[in-house]
Scaffold this active site. Structure first.
Site, PDB file in Angstrom:
ATOM      1  N   LYS A 117       0.817  -1.220   0.000  1.00 14.46           N
ATOM      2  CA  LYS A 117       0.000   0.000   0.000  1.00 14.46           C
ATOM      3  C   LYS A 117       0.848   1.267   0.000  1.00 14.46           C
ATOM      4  CE  LYS A 117      -2.482  -1.470   3.540  1.00 14.46           C
ATOM      5  NZ  LYS A 117      -3.504  -1.547   4.613  1.00 14.46           N
ATOM      6  N   HIS A 173      21.696  -3.694   3.758  1.00 14.72           N
ATOM      7  CA  HIS A 173      21.790  -2.305   3.285  1.00 14.72           C
ATOM      8  C   HIS A 173      23.223  -1.776   3.340  1.00 14.72           C
ATOM      9  CE1 HIS A 173      17.583  -2.451   3.195  1.00 14.72           C
ATOM     10  NE2 HIS A 173      17.289  -1.923   4.357  1.00 14.72           N
ATOM     11  N   LYS A 193      27.608   1.634  11.588  1.00 14.13           N
ATOM     12  CA  LYS A 193      26.817   1.932  12.791  1.00 14.13           C
ATOM     13  C   LYS A 193      25.352   2.014  12.379  1.00 14.13           C
ATOM     14  CE  LYS A 193      27.135   6.084  14.614  1.00 14.13           C
ATOM     15  NZ  LYS A 193      27.582   7.257  15.420  1.00 14.13           N
ATOM     16  N   LYS A 240      17.242  10.941  12.437  1.00  7.02           N
ATOM     17  CA  LYS A 240      17.056  10.001  11.337  1.00  7.02           C
ATOM     18  C   LYS A 240      18.067  10.350  10.257  1.00  7.02           C
ATOM     19  CE  LYS A 240      13.709   8.357   7.916  1.00  7.02           C
ATOM     20  NZ  LYS A 240      12.335   8.487   7.378  1.00  7.02           N
ATOM     21  N   ARG A 267      25.095  12.145   1.915  1.00  5.37           N
ATOM     22  CA  ARG A 267      23.897  11.933   2.735  1.00  5.37           C
ATOM     23  C   ARG A 267      22.836  11.271   1.861  1.00  5.37           C
ATOM     24  NH1 ARG A 267      21.710  17.075   5.398  1.00  5.37           N
ATOM     25  NH2 ARG A 267      23.468  16.750   6.798  1.00  5.37           N
ATOM     26  N   LEU A 272      31.798  18.285   0.801  1.00  6.54           N
ATOM     27  CA  LEU A 272      33.243  18.086   0.864  1.00  6.54           C
ATOM     28  C   LEU A 272      33.785  19.104   1.853  1.00  6.54           C
ATOM     29  CD1 LEU A 272      35.816  16.696  -0.071  1.00  6.54           C
ATOM     30  CD2 LEU A 272      35.989  18.388  -1.910  1.00  6.54           C
ATOM     31  N   LYS A 273      34.303  18.615   2.953  1.00  4.60           N
ATOM     32  CA  LYS A 273      34.787  19.503   4.012  1.00  4.60           C
ATOM     33  C   LYS A 273      36.261  19.850   3.751  1.00  4.60           C
ATOM     34  CE  LYS A 273      31.578  17.665   7.437  1.00  4.60           C
ATOM     35  NZ  LYS A 273      30.801  18.906   7.550  1.00  4.60           N
TER      36      LYS A 273
END
Length: 619
Positions: free
Chosen positions: A145, A367, A460, A468, A502, A511-512
Site C-alpha cells: 500500500k 543495506h 553503525k 534520522k 547523505r 566536501l569539508k
C-alpha cells in the site's frame, strides 16, 4: 506493430547491428526534428540543438554507429522507439533480430529458456504485441500500500510502463476489484512535480488494477489468477512480473504455484523477492536452492531498496567519472570510511518481527554491506550488471572475518524528555521481556586487498536514536608536514578533509575543506563545499522502488543481489551472529533519543577514528 514497448540501450545497440545499409540511410535522411529535442521529461533544449550521426567506413554492407548521441543516459524509450520504427518499412527479406537470432518482439524473453517456436517477420510483428502483467502478492500489506502501488503509479504517470499493462493484487484477504482500488487510491498522490492531469491519470491507472483472493500455497487459486490474467492479455505475448511482498516463510510456496500455474507460456516471468533472505548462511542457502527448483537465477530479482536510493546510485558516478576522486580512492589517501544508519523511532508495534532478526540482520548485513561493496569495488570492465556484481563479490570475499572485539551491540531503554515518556524496547508488548536482541550495533570491518589494506570501515546502525539519517562519510588522511598545523592546535582531526554523501533525508554531497577566514589575521576554518539536491535540482527525486521496479521490468539486474553475493554476505556475518547468540551477549543499554551506547565511541577510538556524525557541523 507494438510501438510502445520500452527498449533498453543494449537492445537498441543490438538492433542497430542487424540493420543493412539502406535502412541506416533511410533513418539518417528521415530523422524528424523532434528527435533533436527528446521528450520534455528529459529536459528543455532549443531548436538549434542537433543529433549527429558520424558516417563510418562501410564493411560488408553493414553500417555501424561511431557516434550515437540520440539516447539520454536513462529514459523511457517508448516514444523515441515509435519514431524510429515508423521510418523502417517492412521488406520481403528483412527482419529485425536480437542478439540471439530471433526477430525483435517475436522473441520470447522467458528467462527459463522457453521461446516462441515460430519466428515472425517484421510485417507480422504488429500481431505479436506484448502485455505486461504485474502481480503484487501480499497486496493488502503495508509495503504494497505504501510503496509498491504508489511506485507503479509514478511509473505510469511518467509513461515508463508499456501501453498494454495490468496490475493484479493477490492476497488472502477477501476483497473486490473496487475495494482494492479504494485502498490503493488512499496512498496515491499527485506529488510528481505537481503536474496537470494527475487526477485523470490516477483514474486511468486504477482502472487497470484488479484483485484476486487466494491462499499462498494453493495451485488452484493461482490457476484462477492465471485465467484472469489471460483474459486481460487478450492473446498478446505475455510478460509477467510477480512482486512477493510477503513473509519469507511462504516465498517457496508462492513461487511453486506461480511456476506451475501462473507463469507466462510465451514471454518472460520474473519474481521480485523482498528481504530478509534467510537468517544466516544456512537458511539463506536453503531458500536459494528451494527457489531455484522453480526459477532460474536470471528470473529471481532480490531487492534491496537502498540500492535504488539516488545517492547510492550516484556513488559510482561520483567516483568513476570525476578524476579528482578516483586517484584518492585507496588506502594511500583515505584514513577511514563510515557507513551510518540511524532512526529516531523504535519498533512501535513491529517488535515481534524485529526481535526475530535484530539490527545486524535487518540493516547491516544487507543495506550497509551492499553500499560498502559498491564503494570499495574495483573499476568494473563495463556498466553491465554482471561486471558490477562480479566486482562487488570480490570485495565481499576479501573481507576479514568479523571479530566480537570489533563489535558493540546495544538496546534502547525507556527515557523521559521534555515531559514526554518514551518506551524501551522490551516495553513493546510484542517483544519478550528478557530479549537480548540488539537494536543498535557498531562494527569495524576490514578489506584485505591491495587497495584497502588497513583501512577501517566502520558501520553503525540503530533505532530510537537522536536523529534520522543514512550517510557515507569518507575521512581522508592528515596532510603530511602541514604548514598550518599550529593553527588547528593539538586536535588535527579538525583539519581532516571529509567527503559526506547523505543518502537520506535531504540528499546532499559535502566536501569539508580547510579555508582561511577573511580578515587580517591567519585564522582557519573548516568549511563545506556542498551540493544540496533540493536546491540544485528542481525535480523531485524518484522513490527507490520506482527505479527498482522499472529495472526489473526492463530486465536490468545491476541493482539486484545475485546469489553468490548473498552467500558472501552471510558468510561474513553468520559466525558473529552465532557467537552473539551462543554466548548470550547482553547489549549495552542506551536511552531512547540518545546518540547510542558509549561503547561505540570506544570502538571508534580503538581504531583511531572519531564518528563524523557527532560533530553537529552538518546535522
Amino acid at each position: 506493430m507494438n510501438v510502445n514497448t520500452p527498449l533498453t540501450i543494449s537492445q537498441i545497440i543490438q538492433l542497430s547491428l542487424s540493420f543493412p545499409l539502406s535502412i541506416y540511410l533511410s533513418i539518417y535522411h528521415s530523422l524528424p526534428p523532434s528527435l533533436n529535442c527528446m521528450a520534455k521529461q528529459w529536459g528543455h533544449c532549443s531548436s538549434s540543438s542537433s543529433t549527429t550521426f558520424s558516417p563510418p567506413p562501410f564493411k560488408n554492407q553493414r553500417y555501424h554507429f561511431t557516434k550515437f548521441n540520440i539516447l539520454p543516459t536513462r529514459t523511457c524509450l517508448s516514444k523515441w522507439a515509435s519514431q524510429i520504427r515508423s521510418i523502417i518499412h517492412p521488406r520481403e527479406h528483412f527482419e529485425l533480430k536480437t542478439s540471439n537470432g530471433y526477430p525483435l518482439n517475436a522473441v520470447s524473453f522467458q528467462d527459463a529458456g522457453k521461446s516462441l517456436t515460430k519466428e515472425l517477420p517484421l510485417s507480422e510483428l504488429g500481431k505479436a504485441e506484448s502485455n505486461l502483467s504485474i502481480t503484487v502478492v501480499g497486496a493488502s500489506g503495508d509495503l504494497a500500500k505504501k510503496k509498491i502501488f504508489p511506485a507503479l503509479f509514478a511509473l505510469y504517470y511518467e509513461d515508463c510502463l508499456p501501453e498494454n499493462f495490468t496490475v493484479f493484487g493477490y492476497a488472502r484477504t477477501k476483497m473486490t476489484d473496487e475495494e482494492l482500488r479504494n485502498m490503493i487510491s488512499r496512498t496515491l498522490t499527485c506529488r510528481i512535480d505537481k503536474r496537470e492531469n494527475c487526477e485523470d491519470k490516477m483514474d486511468q491507472f486504477l482502472k487497470r488494477c484488479f484483485y484476486h483472493s487466494g491462499q499462498y500455497d494453493s495451485e488452484e487459486h493461482f490457476s484462477e489468477l492465471d485465467i484472469k490474467m489471460k483474459e486481460k492479455e487478450a492473446g498478446k505475448m505475455s510478460n509477467r512480473l510477480f512482486y512477493l511482498s510477503i513473509p519469507p516463510n511462504i516465498f517457496v510456496d508462492v513461487v511453486r504455484c506461480v511456476s506451475v500455474k501462473a507463469s507466462s507460456t510465451n514471454g518472460w516471468t520474473r519474481v521480485i523477492v523482498e528481504k530478509p533472505f534467510g537468517r544466516d548462511f544456512k537458511s539463506s542457502g536453503e531458500l536459494t536452492r528451494s527457489l531455484k527448483q522453480y526459477l532460474t537465477e536470471e528470473q529471481i530479482f532480490r531487492i534491496d531498496h537502498y540500492l535504488g536510493k539516488e545517492l547510492v546510485e550516484n556513488l559510482s558516478v561520483l567516483r568513476f567519472s570525476n578524476l579528482v576522486f578516483e586517484p584518492l580512492w585507496s588506502r594511500n589517501y583515505i584514513r577511514n570510511v563510515q557507513l551510518i544508519f540511524s532512526e529516531d523511532f523504535g519498533t512501535e508495534g513491529r517488535g515481534g518481527y524485529f526481535d526475530h532478526y535484530g539490527i545486524i540482520r535487518d540493516i547491516m548485513q544487507n543495506h550497509l554491506l551492499q553500499i560498502l561493496a559498491l564503494f570499495a569495488m574495483e573499476t568494473p570492465v563495463t556498466l553491465d550488471a554482471e561486471d558490477i556484481r562480479n566486482e562487488k563479490v570480490k570485495v565481499l570475499r576479501s573481507m576479514r572475518m568479523l571479530q566480537l572485539d570489533d563489535v558493540v551491540v546495544g538496546q534502547y531503554k525507556g527515557h523521559s524528555k521534555g515531559g514526554k515518556s518514551y518506551p524501551g524496547y522490551t516495553d513493546d508488548s510484542t517483544v519478550p521481556k528478557d530479549s537480548l536482541t540488539p537494536t543498535f550495533a557498531a562494527a569495524a570491518l576490514f578489506i584485505d586487498n591491495a587497495r584497502w589494506d588497513g583501512v577501517p570501515f566502520l558501520m553503525k546502525a540503530g533505532k530510537a536514536l537522536h536523529t534520522k539519517r543514512a550517510e557515507i562519510r569518507v575521512q581522508f588522511r592528515h596532510v603530511p608536514g602541514n604548514l598550518y598545523k599550529r593553527n588547528f592546535g593539538t586536535d588535527l582531526d579538525k583539519a581532516t578533509n571529509e567527503l559526506v554523501l547523505r543518502v537520506q533525508p535531504d540528499e546532499a554531497i559535502f566536501l569539508k575543506i580547510n579555508n582561511k577566514v577573511p580578515g587580517l589575521g591567519m585564522r582557519l576554518d573548516r568549511s563545506d563545499l556542498n551540493l544540496l539536491y533540493s536546491t540544485r535540482y528542481t525535480r523531485e527525486i524518484p522513490d527507490a522502488y520506482e527505479r527498482l521496479l522499472l529495472d526489473a521490468i526492463e530486465g536490468e539486474r545491476r541493482l539486484f543481489i545475485r546469489s553468490d553475493e548473498l552467500d558472501a554476505a552471510w558468510a561474513l556475518f553468520t559466525p558473529l551472529l552465532e557467537e552473539l547468540e551462543h554466548k548470550k551477549i547482553v547489549p549495552e543499554l542506551y536511552p531512547y533519543g540518545s546518540r547510542g551506547p558509549v561503547g561505540a565511541h570506544y570502538l571508534a577510538a580503538k581504531h583511531n577514528v572519531r564518528w563524523g556524525d557527532l560533530s553537529g557541523e552538518d546535522s
